[in-house]
Motif scaffolding. Structure first.
Motif, PDB file in Angstrom:
ATOM      1  N   UNK A  68     -12.743  42.007  -0.537  1.00 18.93           N
ATOM      2  CA  UNK A  68     -12.139  40.943  -1.346  1.00 18.93           C
ATOM      3  C   UNK A  68     -10.649  40.841  -1.063  1.00 18.93           C
ATOM      4  N   UNK A  69     -10.155  39.624  -1.098  1.00 15.72           N
ATOM      5  CA  UNK A  69      -8.733  39.398  -0.852  1.00 15.72           C
ATOM      6  C   UNK A  69      -7.897  39.811  -2.058  1.00 15.72           C
ATOM      7  N   UNK A  70      -8.432  39.620  -3.241  1.00 15.43           N
ATOM      8  CA  UNK A  70      -7.688  39.958  -4.455  1.00 15.43           C
ATOM      9  C   UNK A  70      -8.671  40.378  -5.538  1.00 15.43           C
ATOM     10  N   UNK A  71      -8.201  41.212  -6.437  1.00 19.87           N
ATOM     11  CA  UNK A  71      -9.011  41.579  -7.596  1.00 19.87           C
ATOM     12  C   UNK A  71      -9.109  40.361  -8.512  1.00 19.87           C
ATOM     13  N   UNK A  72     -10.309  40.081  -8.990  1.00 18.34           N
ATOM     14  CA  UNK A  72     -10.496  38.938  -9.867  1.00 18.34           C
ATOM     15  C   UNK A  72     -11.366  39.329 -11.050  1.00 18.34           C
ATOM     16  N   UNK A  73     -11.246  38.556 -12.121  1.00 17.83           N
ATOM     17  CA  UNK A  73     -12.070  38.794 -13.303  1.00 17.83           C
ATOM     18  C   UNK A  73     -13.495  38.325 -13.058  1.00 17.83           C
ATOM     19  N   UNK A  74     -13.671  37.364 -12.139  1.00 19.82           N
ATOM     20  CA  UNK A  74     -14.986  36.851 -11.796  1.00 19.82           C
ATOM     21  C   UNK A  74     -15.123  36.807 -10.284  1.00 19.82           C
ATOM     22  N   UNK A  75     -16.360  36.842  -9.829  1.00 21.73           N
ATOM     23  CA  UNK A  75     -16.597  36.664  -8.403  1.00 21.73           C
ATOM     24  C   UNK A  75     -17.668  35.598  -8.220  1.00 21.73           C
ATOM     25  N   UNK A  76     -17.668  34.988  -7.049  1.00 21.29           N
ATOM     26  CA  UNK A  76     -18.663  33.973  -6.731  1.00 21.29           C
ATOM     27  C   UNK A  76     -19.965  34.688  -6.387  1.00 21.29           C
ATOM     28  N   UNK A  77     -21.013  34.349  -7.126  1.00 20.69           N
ATOM     29  CA  UNK A  77     -22.292  35.023  -6.927  1.00 20.69           C
ATOM     30  C   UNK A  77     -23.325  34.169  -6.228  1.00 20.69           C
ATOM     31  N   UNK A  78     -23.057  32.872  -6.109  1.00 26.93           N
ATOM     32  CA  UNK A  78     -24.014  31.997  -5.444  1.00 26.93           C
ATOM     33  C   UNK A  78     -23.663  30.543  -5.664  1.00 26.93           C
ATOM     34  N   UNK A  79     -24.550  29.678  -5.179  1.00 28.23           N
ATOM     35  CA  UNK A  79     -24.306  28.240  -5.312  1.00 28.23           C
ATOM     36  C   UNK A  79     -25.623  27.492  -5.258  1.00 28.23           C
ATOM     37  N   UNK A  80     -25.584  26.269  -5.732  1.00 27.40           N
ATOM     38  CA  UNK A  80     -26.678  25.316  -5.580  1.00 27.40           C
ATOM     39  C   UNK A  80     -26.085  24.002  -5.094  1.00 27.40           C
ATOM     40  N   UNK A  81     -26.836  23.287  -4.284  1.00 20.69           N
ATOM     41  CA  UNK A  81     -26.489  21.937  -3.871  1.00 20.69           C
ATOM     42  C   UNK A  81     -27.617  21.038  -4.351  1.00 20.69           C
ATOM     43  N   UNK A  82     -27.258  20.053  -5.174  1.00 19.13           N
ATOM     44  CA  UNK A  82     -28.241  19.228  -5.869  1.00 19.13           C
ATOM     45  C   UNK A  82     -27.944  17.753  -5.638  1.00 19.13           C
ATOM     46  N   UNK A  83     -28.992  16.971  -5.449  1.00 13.76           N
ATOM     47  CA  UNK A  83     -28.862  15.517  -5.384  1.00 13.76           C
ATOM     48  C   UNK A  83     -29.336  14.981  -6.739  1.00 13.76           C
ATOM     49  N   UNK A  84     -28.438  14.396  -7.494  1.00 14.85           N
ATOM     50  CA  UNK A  84     -28.763  13.953  -8.857  1.00 14.85           C
ATOM     51  C   UNK A  84     -28.184  12.573  -9.110  1.00 14.85           C
ATOM     52  N   UNK A  85     -28.759  11.847 -10.067  1.00 15.76           N
ATOM     53  CA  UNK A  85     -28.260  10.502 -10.352  1.00 15.76           C
ATOM     54  C   UNK A  85     -26.871  10.481 -10.970  1.00 15.76           C
ATOM     55  N   UNK A  86     -26.515  11.567 -11.719  1.00 15.23           N
ATOM     56  CA  UNK A  86     -25.203  11.577 -12.380  1.00 15.23           C
ATOM     57  C   UNK A  86     -24.864  12.991 -12.853  1.00 15.23           C
ATOM     58  N   UNK A  87     -23.619  13.160 -13.244  1.00 14.22           N
ATOM     59  CA  UNK A  87     -23.126  14.457 -13.701  1.00 14.22           C
ATOM     60  C   UNK A  87     -23.865  14.940 -14.941  1.00 14.22           C
ATOM     61  N   UNK A  88     -24.162  14.036 -15.870  1.00 11.64           N
ATOM     62  CA  UNK A  88     -24.860  14.438 -17.097  1.00 11.64           C
ATOM     63  C   UNK A  88     -26.187  15.122 -16.793  1.00 11.64           C
ATOM     64  N   UNK A  89     -26.904  14.631 -15.803  1.00 14.92           N
ATOM     65  CA  UNK A  89     -28.180  15.231 -15.412  1.00 14.92           C
ATOM     66  C   UNK A  89     -27.966  16.639 -14.883  1.00 14.92           C
ATOM     67  N   UNK A  90     -26.959  16.820 -14.038  1.00 12.76           N
ATOM     68  CA  UNK A  90     -26.667  18.142 -13.483  1.00 12.76           C
ATOM     69  C   UNK A  90     -26.288  19.111 -14.601  1.00 12.76           C
ATOM     70  N   UNK A  91     -25.473  18.662 -15.526  1.00 12.04           N
ATOM     71  CA  UNK A  91     -25.068  19.517 -16.652  1.00 12.04           C
ATOM     72  C   UNK A  91     -26.287  19.949 -17.460  1.00 12.04           C
ATOM     73  N   UNK A  92     -27.195  19.028 -17.724  1.00 12.95           N
ATOM     74  CA  UNK A  92     -28.408  19.385 -18.472  1.00 12.95           C
ATOM     75  C   UNK A  92     -29.220  20.429 -17.735  1.00 12.95           C
TER      76      UNK A  92
END
Length: 115
Positions: A68-92
């Motif tokens: 790691x480059x720096x100590x952090x309180x959080x680390x990136x653990x993964x990701x998703x890439x989604x095709x959705x009609x809008x942000x509200x759908x992704x949030x749900x």
């Protein structure tokens, strides 16, 4: 529209969980995948940050750093890439994921490259 969901969590989050809590977390991911269905374009869990290699340019020269480059309180653990009609759908959909995560949801920018 494509959305990138960045999953951050405590560096000790997974290892501090009981086997039952880990199973519940995995079940949340399965439920998320089922909800998103064909809208899922990709996603991966990532190795811990101590397995990272960082490439930076210093004075015009590439410099590699292991870990790691720096100590952090959080680390990136993964990701998703989604095709959705809008942000509200992704949030749900993201509400299904484990509640211990910090999720950053960003719309992807379409760039037309020449050639």
């Amino acid at each position: 529209m494509k959305y990138f969901v960045l999953i951050a969590h405590s560096p000790t989050g997974w290892s501090s969980m009981s086997a039952d809590e880990q199973a519940e977390s995995m079940n949340d991911h399965v439920r998320f995948h089922q909800a998103v269905g064909e809208h899922m374009l990709g996603g991966e869990a990532l190795a811990d940050s101590d397995a990272a290699t960082t490439l930076r340019h210093v004075d015009g020269q590439p410099v590699l750093t292991d870990g790691p480059f720096a100590e952090t309180a959080e680390m990136i653990g993964g990701f998703y890439l989604i095709d959705a009609p809008d942000l509200d759908t992704v949030v749900e959909w993201c509400r299904i994921l484990p509640h211990g995560y910090s999720l950053e949801i960003r719309p992807c920018v379409e760039i037309d490259l020449p050639g």
